[in-house]
Design a protein around this motif. Structure first.
Motif, PDB file in Angstrom:
ATOM      1  N   HIS A   1     -11.989  -7.710  -5.961  1.00  9.32           N
ATOM      2  CA  HIS A   1     -12.576  -6.370  -5.870  1.00  9.32           C
ATOM      3  C   HIS A   1     -13.078  -5.846  -7.196  1.00  9.32           C
ATOM      4  CE1 HIS A   1     -11.835  -6.188  -1.741  1.00  9.32           C
ATOM      5  NE2 HIS A   1     -10.593  -5.739  -1.741  1.00  9.32           N
TER       6      HIS A   1
ATOM      7  N   LEU B   1      -1.263   4.320  -1.631  1.00  5.90           N
ATOM      8  CA  LEU B   1      -2.610   4.339  -1.065  1.00  5.90           C
ATOM      9  C   LEU B   1      -2.535   4.665   0.419  1.00  5.90           C
ATOM     10  CD1 LEU B   1      -4.090   1.117  -2.692  1.00  5.90           C
ATOM     11  CD2 LEU B   1      -4.414   3.491  -3.394  1.00  5.90           C
ATOM     12  N   ASP B   2      -1.375   4.407   1.006  1.00 10.01           N
ATOM     13  CA  ASP B   2      -1.212   4.575   2.441  1.00 10.01           C
ATOM     14  C   ASP B   2      -0.027   5.490   2.705  1.00 10.01           C
ATOM     15  OD1 ASP B   2      -2.156   4.152   4.916  1.00 10.01           O
ATOM     16  OD2 ASP B   2      -1.853   1.966   4.922  1.00 10.01           O
TER      17      ASP B   2
ATOM     18  N   TYR C   1      -0.036   7.653  -9.303  1.00 12.66           N
ATOM     19  CA  TYR C   1      -0.346   6.213  -9.294  1.00 12.66           C
ATOM     20  C   TYR C   1      -1.395   5.863 -10.334  1.00 12.66           C
ATOM     21  CZ  TYR C   1      -4.467   6.470  -6.062  1.00 12.66           C
ATOM     22  OH  TYR C   1      -5.661   6.703  -5.476  1.00 12.66           O
ATOM     23  N   LYS C   2      -2.291   6.839 -10.606  1.00 10.21           N
ATOM     24  CA  LYS C   2      -3.288   6.625 -11.644  1.00 10.21           C
ATOM     25  C   LYS C   2      -2.590   6.351 -12.979  1.00 10.21           C
ATOM     26  CE  LYS C   2      -6.861   9.756 -13.094  1.00 10.21           C
ATOM     27  NZ  LYS C   2      -7.702  10.865 -12.628  1.00 10.21           N
TER      28      LYS C   2
ATOM     29  N   ALA D   1      -2.023  11.132  -6.411  1.00 12.84           N
ATOM     30  CA  ALA D   1      -3.081  10.330  -7.028  1.00 12.84           C
ATOM     31  C   ALA D   1      -2.870  10.238  -8.534  1.00 12.84           C
ATOM     32  CB  ALA D   1      -4.450  10.938  -6.716  1.00 12.84           C
TER      33      ALA D   1
ATOM     34  N   PHE E   1      -3.373  -2.148  -9.768  1.00 11.82           N
ATOM     35  CA  PHE E   1      -3.506  -2.975  -8.574  1.00 11.82           C
ATOM     36  C   PHE E   1      -4.274  -4.256  -8.870  1.00 11.82           C
ATOM     37  CE2 PHE E   1      -3.012   1.349  -7.131  1.00 11.82           C
ATOM     38  CZ  PHE E   1      -2.180   1.247  -6.034  1.00 11.82           C
TER      39      PHE E   1
ATOM     40  N   PHE F   1      -5.960  -7.530  -6.574  1.00 14.81           N
ATOM     41  CA  PHE F   1      -6.242  -7.884  -5.177  1.00 14.81           C
ATOM     42  C   PHE F   1      -6.546  -9.362  -5.014  1.00 14.81           C
ATOM     43  CE2 PHE F   1      -7.677  -3.635  -6.126  1.00 14.81           C
ATOM     44  CZ  PHE F   1      -7.066  -2.891  -5.138  1.00 14.81           C
TER      45      PHE F   1
ATOM     46  N   ASN G   1       0.825  -1.211   0.000  1.00 14.66           N
ATOM     47  CA  ASN G   1       0.000   0.000   0.000  1.00 14.66           C
ATOM     48  C   ASN G   1       0.855   1.255   0.000  1.00 14.66           C
ATOM     49  OD1 ASN G   1      -2.422  -1.343  -0.094  1.00 14.66           O
ATOM     50  ND2 ASN G   1      -2.674  -1.399   2.138  1.00 14.66           N
TER      51      ASN G   1
END
Lengths: 816, 223
Positions: free
Chosen positions: B94, B55-56, B82-83, B79, B88, B90, B50
Motif C-alpha cells: 500500500h 481502524l475498526d 494511533y497517529k 485518530a 502499519f 501491509f 484492525n
C-alpha cells in the motif's frame, strides 16, 4: 503541505492523461464561454461609468403617461432651448451640454475626395462634463470656434492615415455647399461601453446656423437633441416630479388643457407629460426611456445570456465531478492509506479541493487564451467592440479569479467529500466501488443532457421562426429590387434624370421613388391626428405613381396614383385594409372618404381623400401586426430613395450602369445602395443573433456533455473489466457487451429529453407570443432533437463500449 | 502494559443470523513484546489487528491502550492516538503510486505538521538505515516487492511508533525477501519497538517471543 498537494495533483493529471484532457478541455471551453459572456455583461452594466463625474450627470427625458390605454412613452430627444432654460430656472442645474447625434447623411471632403462621414454636434463644454480624453488638443478650447471639429483617433487614421491631424482641414457639406472646418483635437477612441458615440464632433452653436439647425433655435416644438445636465451635489431634483412638471407647464402652458379638450384620458393625479432626469449610468439598461445610437438592453436579456453561459460552464463542472467520482475506485486505496498513516478527513478534503482548483487554474489559463482567440467572432455576434482590458473593466480581474476558485470548489467539493469519507479498512481491501452508476452521478448526467437538449430545441425553434419571417411573402415583391440612397443630394433634380436614363436599359424594368426606404434602419414616419374625435395613428409613405406596380402590391378597390391627374399630387391617398378597418370604413365605401382632422393643411379646403385600397402587406417586421398605412404624393416631399427593379441574375451590370449614371448626375457624392430583401432581413437581426448565440451554446453543451459521457463510459468499462471478462468467457458477444455498457447511459439521455422538452416548449411558446406572425411548435422538433441527442450519445458511448467488448477476456481476468 | 483487550466481541448481522468475527478476545501486550497471531484464512487475524490499530470498531468489551480507554474515546482523539503511537505494515505494501519513495516515507510527517528541515533529516536517516538512499526518487512500480515492503516499513517507522502492526508483511514476498524482512523486525524489536504481526507462516512466527492462535474469531486455547 500545499506543495505536496500540488505535486500529487500534477502527477495524477499526468498519469490519467485521457481524463485530464477531458477535464481540462471541457473546463477551458466552459470558462472561455463564460468569460466572454461575463465580459459582455460587465460591459453592458458598466455603460457610461467611466466618466469622472458619472454620478452627477443626468440625461433629460420626456415622460408621457399612459394615455388612452396605450403604454407609457418616454424618449430623450429634447428641444434645443431646454438646457439653457433648465439652467436659468432651476438653481440645482449646474451645467448643461446638448448633443446632436450624427444623422448618418453627411458628406465630407478631404483633398477633393468626397466620402460619407457622419458628424455629431455638441456644446463647447462637452469635454469638461464628460471624460473623453484627447490624444492631441486642448479640451477647454477644442470646440471654442464655430468651425472647429474634433475627430476620433480611429477616424483620423481612416481619413488621413495618421493620428496627429490637428490643424488639418475637413470640408463638410452643409446645406448646399462644402464648408471648411479645422481639426482642433483628436479624441481617443470611444470606449465600447459609451452610450455617447461620435467620429466627427462639431460645435452645437454652428449646427444652429444651418438650415435644419435654425428651425430648432428657441423652438420648444422641435425635438432632436439629447440634453445632459450636471447637478449640484446633493440635489433632490431627480425625484422632484412636481418641480419638473411645473417647469414643463411654464413652457407648454396650454398643453394639458388642449389634450383634455381633445378627449384624451389618463391617470388624473400625475401630470400627463413632464420632463425627467435619468442618471447617466442607468440609461443603457432602461428600456422604457428610448433613444440614442446604442440600443438599450434589457437587464433581463443580459441575465438570460449570462445564465446560458453559466449553464455551459456548469456542464463542464459536472464532467469534472462525475469523472472524479467514477475514478474514485482507483483512489480509494490512497485515501485509505492516508487515513491510516494519520491523515485527517479535513486534510484529505483540502487535498482533493486543491487538486480541483489547480485543474481549474490550468483550464482558466487555456480558457482565457481561447476566449481571446474567439473575441473577434464574439464581437461579431454581440455587436460590441469588446476587449479584455483590465483598465477598462477593473472588476473583471477579481471576477475571473473568483470564478476560477468557484469552479474549482463547485467541481471538486462533492468528490472531495465522497472520497474523504471512505472507511480506511474497506478502502484498503478495495471493497469500495462508487462508479458511474450511483444516483448522484446519474442525476448530474441527466441535468447535462437536459440542458443541452433544451438549448438545441430552442435553437431549432428560433431558427424556424426566423426563417419563417424572412421567407414569408410580405404582400409585395422584395426580390431583385435595388434601393438607391439619395439622402443629402439634390434628389428632386437627380431623380427624373436618373430614372429616364436607366429605363432605356433592358435589364431595368421599372423605377419608383419614395421618401423612405424599407427595412431595419431605413426609417419610417408615423403621424397622429384626431379623426372625428378619436385619435388615430397612421404610417405615411410618400411614393410616386410607379411604386405600387413596381412592388407588385395588389389594389383591391379604387385606383393607383395617376400622373395625369393633378389632385393626385395634392391630396389623394391610397390606404391599406388595416387602415380601412381602423377608421371604421368598409372596402366598398373607403374610396372617397376624407381624413377630417388631418394635422396638415394641404391647401384651401384640401384634406387627404382616399382614392384606392391596397391589400395588407408587411412593411414592418412580422413581429408586428399590419398597422394602418397610407401612401400619398403630398407636395414638398422629396424622393430620397429610388427603388430600381432589375432583371433576376447577376446584378453587377445594372449596378455598374447605375453607378455611372449617379456619378454624372450627383457629381462626386458616393453611390450608396442596398438590396431590398437584405434590408428586410435586417429586421430579424436580433432573432438571428439570438439563434446563433443559443445555437453555439447548445452545440458546445452537447460537445461537453458527450465529452463527459465518453469519460464515464471509459471508466465504467475499466471498473467493470472483470465483469466483462467473465461475461465474455461465459459467451457474451460484442453486441451484448455494448448493450450492457450503453443501456444505462442511453436511459439517462432519454430521461433528459423528457425533462427538457416541456421546459423548452414552455419558454419558446412564451418567446413566440411576441410575434404577431409565428410558427406553431411542431412535435417533430422534439423528435428530431431527441434522435439527434441519442445518436450523438450512442456514437460517444459505442466507441468505448466496442473497445471494451472486443478486448480479450483472458487478459482482463489475468490482471485482476 | 502497552495494551489490554478484555472480552472483545465483534459481529456482523447477516439476515437474522449474527456472525461473530471476534468472540471474547482477551489479550495483554507488554511493551517490547514481539507477538505473532496465527490462524487459517478467515479466522479473524486481520480484524483483530484492525481493532488493535483502532481502524475498526468492536461491538462489546474494553480496550485500553497506554491506559487510555479506547472504547470511550472520540473518533478524533482515537485518530490522534494511533497517529502518535502506531505504525502499519501491509501485505500489499500500500504505497501511494503517485509518490516517490522519499515522498511516501515523508507523508506521515506531513500529517503530523513536522517542519520541513526536520522532515528532511528524519527521512534521510530512514533511507540510510534501510540502504535505499539510491532509490529515493523512484516510484513504487520501479521497485521489487521486497524493496516496496522496506519502504512500507520505513514509512511505518518514520513517526517513531511504540507499536508496529504488520498484517502478513511477507505474504507477497519470496522466502529470501521474507527472511530479510523478519530479521529487520527482530532488530527493531531489540531496539524496543513492540511488534504484532499476523502471519500464516510458522517460520515467521518463530521470530516472535509469543504466538497466539485464532480460530473462527476465538483464541484457540487447545494449542
Amino acid at each position: 503541505m500545499l506543495t505536496h498537494y500540488f505535486k500529487i495533483a500534477l502527477r495524477n493529471l499526468k498519469r490519467q492523461k485521457g481524463l485530464s484532457l477531458i477535464n481540462i478541455l471541457g473546463l477551458s471551453i466552459g470558462l472561455a464561454c463564460f468569460s466572454l459572456f461575463l465580459l459582455y455583461s460587465v460591459n453592458e452594466f458598466s455603460f457610461d461609468r467611466f466618466h469622472k463625474d458619472a454620478d452627477n450627470i443626468y440625461r433629460a427625458y420626456r415622460w408621457t403617461e399612459a394615455m388612452n390605454g396605450e403604454d407609457v412613452k418616454a424618449d430623450i430627444y429634447m428641444p434645443s432651448p431646454l438646457g439653457p432654460a433648465l439652467k436659468t430656472d432651476i438653481p440645482d442645474v449646474k451645467e448643461f451640454v446638448r448633443f446632436r447625434e450624427d444623422w448618418g447623411d453627411d458628406f465630407i471632403k478631404i483633398n477633393d475626395q468626397v466620402s460619407s462621414g457622419p458628424v455629431a454636434y455638441t456644446d463647447p463644454s462637452f469635454f469638461s462634463m464628460f471624460t473623453f480624453p484627447l490624444k492631441y488638443g486642448n479640451p477647454k478650447t477644442a470646440l471654442s470656434d464655430l468651425h472647429n471639429i474634433v475627430i476620433t483617433e480611429k477616424k483620423a487614421i481612416e481619413l488621413f492615415g495618421m493620428d496627429n491631424v490637428v490643424g488639418r482641414t475637413i470640408e463638410i457639406k452643409i446645406d448646399q455647399a462644402f464648408v471648411p472646418f479645422t481639426i482642433s483635437a483628436v479624441a481617443e477612441n470611444i470606449p465600447a461601453n459609451s452610450s455617447i458615440e461620435f467620429e466627427l464632433l462639431g460645435n452645437f452653436n454652428f449646427m444652429e446656423t444651418t438650415n435644419s439647425g435654425k428651425r430648432g433655435v428657441n423652438n420648444w416644438h422641435r425635438s432632436g437633441y439629447i440634453t445632459y445636465l450636471k447637478l449640484n451635489a446633493g440635489s433632490g431634483l431627480l425625484n422632484d416630479i412636481q418641480k419638473l412638471a411645473s417647469f414643463r407647464r411654464k413652457y407648454y402652458p396650454e398643453e394639458e388643457r388642449r389634450l383634455k379638450e381633445a378627449g384624451h384620458t389618463w391617470e388624473a393625479n400625475s401630470p400627463l407629460i413632464r420632463f425627467g432626469l435619468q442618471p447617466l449610468k442607468d440609461g443603457h439598461t432602461d428600456t422604457i426611456i428610448q433613444g440614442g445610437t446604442v440600443d438599450q438592453v434589457n437587464p433581463k436579456t443580459i441575465w438570460i445570456l449570462l445564465s446560458i453561459a453559466a449553464g455551459v460552464l456548469f456542464i463542464a463542472c459536472i464532467n469534472f465531478t462525475t469523472l472524479a467520482i467514477g475514478r474514485s475506485a482507483r483512489r480509494s486505496k490512497e485515501v485509505g492509506l492516508r487515513k491510516v498513516i494519520g491523515g485527517q478527513r479535513r486534510e484529505l478534503v483540502l487535498q482533493f479541493l486543491s487538486e480541483s482548483i489547480i485543474l481549474s487554474v490550468i483550464s482558466a489559463i487555456l480558457g482565457f487564451l481561447l476566449a481571446k482567440l474567439l473575441l473577434p467572432y464574439f464581437n461579431n455576434l454581440s455587436g460590441r467592440e469588446l476587449s479584455f482590458s483590465f483598465s477598462s473593466y477593473p472588476e473583471m480581474a477579481w471576477m475571473l479569479i473568483g470564478l476560477v476558485l468557484l469552479v474549482g470548489l463547485l467541481a471538486g467539493s462533492y468528490p472531495a467529500i465522497i472520497l474523504s469519507s471512505f472507511n480506511p479498512v474497506e478502502a484498503l481491501k478495495s471493497k469500495i466501488k462508487v462508479n458511474g452508476s450511483n444516483f448522484f452521478t446519474k442525476s448530474l448526467v441527466t441535468v447535462q443532457f437536459a440542458l443541452s437538449v433544451g438549448l438545441i430545441i430552442c435553437t431549432m425553434i428560433i431558427l424556424k421562426q426566423t426563417r419563417y419571417m424572412t421567407s414569408k411573402y410580405p404582400g409585395f415583391n422584395k426580390e431583385n429590387i435595388v434601393v438607391v440612397d439619395a439622402d443629402g443630394t439634390e434628389s428632386n433634380e437627380i431623380y427624373p434624370l436618373f430614372k429616364q436614363a436607366l429605363l432605356t436599359r433592358t435589364d431595368v424594368s421599372a423605377i419608383a421613388g419614395a421618401e423612405l426606404g424599407l427595412g431595419e434602419g431605413t426609417g419610417w414616419s408615423r403621424s397622429g391626428f384626431d379623426y372625428k374625435g378619436t385619435p388615430k395613428s397612421v404610417f405615411e409613405y410618400y411614393v410616386d405613381s410607379d411604386y405600387i406596380p413596381l412592388m407588385g402590391m395588389q389594389l383591391i378597390e379604387g385606383r393607383n396614383f395617376d400622373p395625369t391627374i393633378t389632385s393626385d399630387t395634392i391630396n389623394s391617398v391610397i390606404v391599406n385594409e388595416a387602415m380601412v378597418k381602423d377608421f371604421g370604413w368598409t372596402i366598398e365605401n373607403a374610396v372617397g372618404q376624407v381624413l377630417t382632422g388631418y394635422f396638415r393643411n394641404l391647401g384651401p379646403d384640401k384634406l387627404p381623400t382616399v382614392i384606392g385600397v391596397v391589400k395588407d402587406f408587411n412593411f414592418r417586421p412580422f413581429k408586428e401586426d399590419v398597422k394602418p398605412q397610407m401612401f400619398h404624393q403630398f407636395p414638398d416631399y422629396v424622393p430620397y430613395k429610388y427603388f430600381v427593379k432589375i432583371k433576376p441574375g447577376n446584378p453587377s451590370p445594372s449596378l455598374d450602369a447605375m453607378q455611372k449614371e449617379w456619378n454624372t448626375l450627383a457629381g462626386n457624392l458616393p453611390f450608396k445602395y442596398n438590396f431590398l430583401d437584405e434590408n428586410l432581413d435586417n429586421f430579424y437581426k436580433a432573432e438571428k443573433r439570438l439563434s446563433s448565440i443559443i445555437g453555439w451554446a447548445g452545440g458546445i453543451s452537447v460537445f461537453l456533455a458527450c465529452l463527459g459521457l465518453f469519460g464515464l463510459v471509459a471508466l465504467a468499462a475499466v471498473n467493470r473489466t472483470k465483469e466483462i471478462g467473465i461475461r465474455k468467457v461465459l459467451g457474451a458477444s460484442v453486441a451484448n457487451i455494448v448493450g450492457l455498457l450503453s443501456k444505462d447511459f442511453l436511459k439517462l439521455v432519454i430521461i433528459a429529453l423528457f425533462i427538457a422538452a416541456p421546459l423548452a416548449f414552455y419558454f419558446m411558446n412564451k418567446w413566440l407570443q411576441d410575434f404577431a406572425y409565428r410558427i406553431s411548435i411542431g412535435w417533430w422538433v422534439f423528435i428530431l432533437s431527441g434522435v439527434l441527442a441519442i445518436t450523438i450519445a450512442f456514437i460517444t458511448i459505442g466507441f468505448q463500449a466496442v473497445k471494451a467488448g472486443i478486448s480479450n477476456p483472458v487478459n482482463s481476468l489475468r490482471t485482476e | 502494559m502497552l495494551l489490554e483487550l478484555k472480552n472483545i466481541y465483534k459481529w456482523v448481522n447477516s439476515g437474522s443470523r449474527r456472525i461473530f468475527l471476534l468472540k471474547d478476545i482477551n489479550l495483554e501486550v507488554k511493551e517490547g513484546e514481539f507477538m505473532s497471531i496465527m490462524g487459517p484464512s478467515g479466522s479473524g487475524k486481520s480484524t483483530l489487528l484492525n481493532v488493535i490499530g483502532m481502524l475498526d470498531h468492536f461491538n462489546e468489551g474494553t480496550y485500553n491502550f497506554l491506559n487510555e480507554p479506547v472504547h470511550e474515546l472520540k473518533e478524533k482523539h482515537r485518530a490522534n492516538l494511533y497517529k502518535e503511537y502506531i505504525g502499519f505494515v501491509f501485505q500489499a505494501y500500500h504505497l501511494i503510486d503517485e509518490l516517490t519513495v522519499y515522498e511516501n516515507i515523508e507523508t506521515p510527517l506531513l500529517y503530523k505538521n513536522v517542519k520541513s528541515s526536520e522532515r528532511k533529516a528524519l527521512v534521510a536517516d530512514m533511507l540510510d538505515r534501510f540502504n535505499i538512499v539510491g532509490k529515493k526518487d523512484l516510484f513504487p512500480q520501479q521497485l521489487s516487492g521486497g524493496q516496496q515492503q522496506l519502504v512500507g516499513i520505513a514509512r511505518a517507522l518514520i513517526s517513531k511508533p511504540k507499536l508496529i502492526l504488520a498484517d502478513e508483511p511477507t505474504g507477497n514476498l519470496n522466502s529470501k525477501q521474507s527472511e530479510e524482512i523478519m530479521e529487520l523486525f527482530k532488530d527493531l524489536n531489540n531496539e524496543g519497538v513492540t511488534i504484532i504481526q499476523a502471519t500464516h507462516s510458522e517460520m515467521n512466527a518463530s521470530y516472535g517471543s509469543r504466538t497466539i492462535h485464532l480460530l473462527d474469531g476465538m483464541r484457540n486455547r487447545t494449542n
